[in-house]
Design an enzyme around this catalytic site. Structure first.
Site, PDB file in Angstrom:
ATOM      1  N   ASP A  32      35.356 105.943  25.644  1.00 58.32           N
ATOM      2  CA  ASP A  32      35.687 105.829  27.060  1.00 58.32           C
ATOM      3  C   ASP A  32      35.413 107.180  27.714  1.00 58.32           C
ATOM      4  O   ASP A  32      34.802 108.070  27.102  1.00 58.32           O
ATOM      5  CB  ASP A  32      37.126 105.339  27.261  1.00 58.32           C
ATOM      6  N   HIS A  33      35.859 107.329  28.943  1.00 59.29           N
ATOM      7  CA  HIS A  33      35.603 108.549  29.723  1.00 59.29           C
ATOM      8  C   HIS A  33      36.154 109.812  29.066  1.00 59.29           C
ATOM      9  O   HIS A  33      35.582 110.877  29.212  1.00 59.29           O
ATOM     10  CB  HIS A  33      36.177 108.391  31.135  1.00 59.29           C
ATOM     11  N   CYS A  69      38.519 107.983  22.203  1.00 59.05           N
ATOM     12  CA  CYS A  69      39.185 107.908  23.500  1.00 59.05           C
ATOM     13  C   CYS A  69      40.275 108.976  23.515  1.00 59.05           C
ATOM     14  O   CYS A  69      40.388 109.753  22.565  1.00 59.05           O
ATOM     15  CB  CYS A  69      39.729 106.511  23.799  1.00 59.05           C
ATOM     16  N   GLY A 104      44.512 103.099  21.663  1.00 54.55           N
ATOM     17  CA  GLY A 104      44.002 101.876  22.285  1.00 54.55           C
ATOM     18  C   GLY A 104      42.761 101.352  21.593  1.00 54.55           C
ATOM     19  O   GLY A 104      42.636 100.142  21.361  1.00 54.55           O
ATOM     20  N   HIS A 143      41.937 105.476   0.727  1.00 56.57           N
ATOM     21  CA  HIS A 143      43.048 104.576   0.441  1.00 56.57           C
ATOM     22  C   HIS A 143      43.015 103.280   1.235  1.00 56.57           C
ATOM     23  O   HIS A 143      43.550 102.272   0.779  1.00 56.57           O
ATOM     24  CB  HIS A 143      44.378 105.278   0.723  1.00 56.57           C
ATOM     25  N   ASN A 144      42.421 103.306   2.431  1.00 56.18           N
ATOM     26  CA  ASN A 144      42.459 102.126   3.299  1.00 56.18           C
ATOM     27  C   ASN A 144      41.111 101.462   3.496  1.00 56.18           C
ATOM     28  O   ASN A 144      41.026 100.438   4.156  1.00 56.18           O
ATOM     29  CB  ASN A 144      43.048 102.494   4.664  1.00 56.18           C
ATOM     30  N   ARG A 196      46.504  96.479  -2.111  1.00 53.51           N
ATOM     31  CA  ARG A 196      47.231  96.599  -0.844  1.00 53.51           C
ATOM     32  C   ARG A 196      46.397  96.067   0.319  1.00 53.51           C
ATOM     33  O   ARG A 196      46.912  95.374   1.202  1.00 53.51           O
ATOM     34  CB  ARG A 196      47.619  98.055  -0.611  1.00 53.51           C
TER      35      ARG A 196
END
Length: 144
Positions: free
Chosen positions: A8-9, A65, A70, A98-99, A136
């Site tokens: 975004d801006h 952002c 968001g 991990h993710n 997980r």
């Protein structure tokens, strides 16, 4: 490697620096972000990035952002997306290791541009560890 990027801006200057870095490494980049600094709605730039990642048109996505909250929330509504917010290289490493995050979200108002480049570099150079972490991830519902 191909990266989809959106901003975004608040993230315009960061996006330009990140794209320059990625191209210097021979990485193909698709720019879905604004090139302006006037106010825009970040979901308009998140959805194309998330679509590219979930449809295997990009290996990873990068979103920038102000807070990155968001963009992370919006991206994580997509099927198969694991967007992680990272404000330093250590978090970026854990987000991948991990993710198994496939979209990196950077908060422009809480990082400097050189730090953002370091975050991107760490994210892209970290492999998912699998093992107990895969167990997980298997428990996370996939999008909406």
């Amino acid at each position: 490697m191909k990266i989809a990027i959106g901003n975004d801006h608040a993230g315009t200057d960061y996006k330009f620096a990140i794209v320059e870095y990625l191209k210097s490494k021979g990485i193909e980049v698709t720019n879905y972000g604004t090139d302006e600094t006037s106010s825009v709605d970040y979901p308009d730039f998140v959805h194309p990035v998330a679509n590219d990642v979930e449809n295997n048109k990009a290996d990873f996505g990068i979103l920038v952002c102000g807070s990155a909250n968001g963009v992370a929330m919006t991206a994580n509504k997509h099927q198969g997306i694991r967007a992680g917010l990272s404000w330093n290289k250590e978090i970026a490493e854990l987000t991948r290791a991990h993710n198994n995050a496939n979209i990196l979200c950077i908060p422009a108002r809480f990082t400097a541009i050189p730090q953002a480049i370091e975050i991107v570099e760490t994210f892209l150079n970290t492999e998912f560890e699998g093992g107990r972490h895969q167990n997980r991830i298997n428990k996370i519902p996939m999008g909406c």
